[in-house]
Write a protein that holds these residues in place. Structure first.
Motif, PDB file in Angstrom:
ATOM      1  N   LYS A  77       1.110   4.048  -2.943  1.00  0.00           N
ATOM      2  CA  LYS A  77       0.901   5.448  -2.557  1.00  0.00           C
ATOM      3  C   LYS A  77       2.029   6.337  -3.067  1.00  0.00           C
ATOM      4  O   LYS A  77       1.798   7.460  -3.527  1.00  0.00           O
ATOM      5  CB  LYS A  77       0.811   5.537  -1.031  1.00  0.00           C
TER       6      LYS A  77
ATOM      7  N   ALA B 232       0.834  -1.206   0.000  1.00  0.00           N
ATOM      8  CA  ALA B 232       0.000   0.000   0.000  1.00  0.00           C
ATOM      9  C   ALA B 232       0.867   1.253   0.000  1.00  0.00           C
ATOM     10  O   ALA B 232       0.577   2.221  -0.715  1.00  0.00           O
ATOM     11  CB  ALA B 232      -0.931  -0.017   1.217  1.00  0.00           C
TER      12      ALA B 232
ATOM     13  N   LEU C  11      -5.192   3.226   2.481  1.00  0.00           N
ATOM     14  CA  LEU C  11      -4.684   3.742   1.211  1.00  0.00           C
ATOM     15  C   LEU C  11      -5.756   4.539   0.485  1.00  0.00           C
ATOM     16  O   LEU C  11      -5.480   5.614  -0.078  1.00  0.00           O
ATOM     17  CB  LEU C  11      -4.203   2.577   0.339  1.00  0.00           C
TER      18      LEU C  11
ATOM     19  N   ILE D  86      -5.776  -1.490   2.687  1.00  0.00           N
ATOM     20  CA  ILE D  86      -6.422  -0.907   1.506  1.00  0.00           C
ATOM     21  C   ILE D  86      -7.322   0.249   1.922  1.00  0.00           C
ATOM     22  O   ILE D  86      -7.381   1.288   1.251  1.00  0.00           O
ATOM     23  CB  ILE D  86      -7.219  -1.980   0.746  1.00  0.00           C
TER      24      ILE D  86
END
Length: 346
Positions: free
Chosen positions: A210, A206, A231, A228
């Motif tokens: 990002k 994640a 994120l 998730i």
């Protein structure tokens, strides 16, 4: 070799505890209720209890911060109150693969495992190619789905779009990597040739997405998954579907997969349902456990599913029909007896 190492480690631990006057047992936890009810009989007598007698089993789960461990603790606590003839002592472990070894060595008698990992073990394939087949266990019941979630940067809509991209496929040699290998192959993508492969944990994946270091990652876990969710609060993401045609082929090639839908708005910005596939979090047991005791285990879970659901969200997914679907490993006779009795198994 594996069993010999287990014995040597156990002897070393015993010597160390004697010299130091005791100490904490590594990676083991017992819910308060189950501690109080624990039998004082020798372990060998408890594990080999005749059919119909009370049993005290070690329950191999997963890491102490994971779902397997927490859910196992809830089941153990419910059993201590509602099913007095089955006592469960929860152990924190390395999860699926480690649990199969633990049952094979009779260090635990029941445990959590993904249904794909137990399929590999029974056949001596993939994760168990070097170790060889392990056939000392049987299926008890599937409890909830572990969804194959493919998270991509905004704009990626198909697994086919991943060709030529930077993709994290989970830790090296993990079950997630094998899921990714199979799903990508269904779309004609070779995991070692057609993508730039990264082996990262869910959290690290994640972070990498990002920061723009990868384009997508695979995450096999119950949805929503914390990594998730976090994120999606900072980045626009897509959850890539596994369409029906490819899902049907996967189920044909690998009988442990099942269909699942990730509902719209499970994650911020993903406002439509997403079709994909899932494996299943499943309880297994040693084949040599008494039939009546395993029957009582399964009956105890489903008779008390409302109580389990009150303490853990995954308990809401308990369903006898779901429990027997997409399970490629033979069921224990005690589990079969229960499922036939309630009419979901022929």
């Amino acid at each position: 070799m594996k069993k010999a190492l287990s014995v040597l480690l156990a002897l070393a631990l015993a010597v160390s505890m004697t010299a130091c006057g005791g100490g904490e047992k590594p990676a083991e936890s017992k819910p308060a209720e189950s501690k109080a009810a624990e039998s004082t009989a020798p372990a060998s007598e408890e594990k080999k209890a005749p059919t119909g007698e009370a049993v005290n089993w070690n329950f191999a789960t997963g890491g102490s911060t994971g779902t397997y461990y927490a859910y196992g603790g809830v089941i153990a606590n419910v059993f201590s109150e509602k099913v007095p003839n089955v006592k469960l002592t929860v152990q924190s472990t390395g999860a699926s693969k480690a649990n199969i070894f633990s049952l094979d060595d009779n260090e635990a008698q029941i445990g959590f495992v993904q249904n794909d990992v137990m399929d590999y073990a029974m056949k001596g394939e993939s994760l168990f190619k070097e170790d060889g087949a392990i056939t000392s266990f049987a299926a008890v019941a599937a409890l909830y789905p572990e969804t194959c979630q493919i998270v991509g940067a905004k704009g990626l809509t198909s697994v086919a779009d991943l060709k030529g991209k930077n993709v994290s496929v989970g830790d090296a040699g993990s079950g997630v990597e094998f899921n990714a290998t199979q799903i990508l192959a269904a779309y004609g993508i070779d995991i070692n040739k057609d993508i730039t492969k990264h082996n990262l944990s869910f959290g690290d994946s994640a972070e990498a997405l990002k920061d723009g270091k990868i384009d997508a990652f695979f995450c096999v876990a119950g949805a929503p998954t914390t990594a998730i969710t976090e994120l999606a609060t900072t980045n626009d993401i897509s959850i890539i579907s596994v369409d029906k045609e490819h899902a049907d082929q996967l189920k044909k090639d690998y009988p442990f997969y099942s269909d699942i839908t990730i509902p719209a708005n499970t994650y911020k910005g993903v406002d439509a349902d997403v079709q994909t596939v899932a494996v299943k979090a499943t309880i297994i047991c040693r084949k040599d456990l008494p039939e009546d005791a395993v029957y009582n285990l399964v009956k105890g879970i489903f008779d008390n599913k409302d109580m389990i659901a009150e303490s853990h969200a995954k308990g809401k997914m308990l369903d006898p029909k779901y429990a027997i679907e997409a399970i490629s490993v033979p069921f224990h006779p005690g589990a079969e007896k229960y499922f036939k009795e309630i009419g979901v198994m022929k």
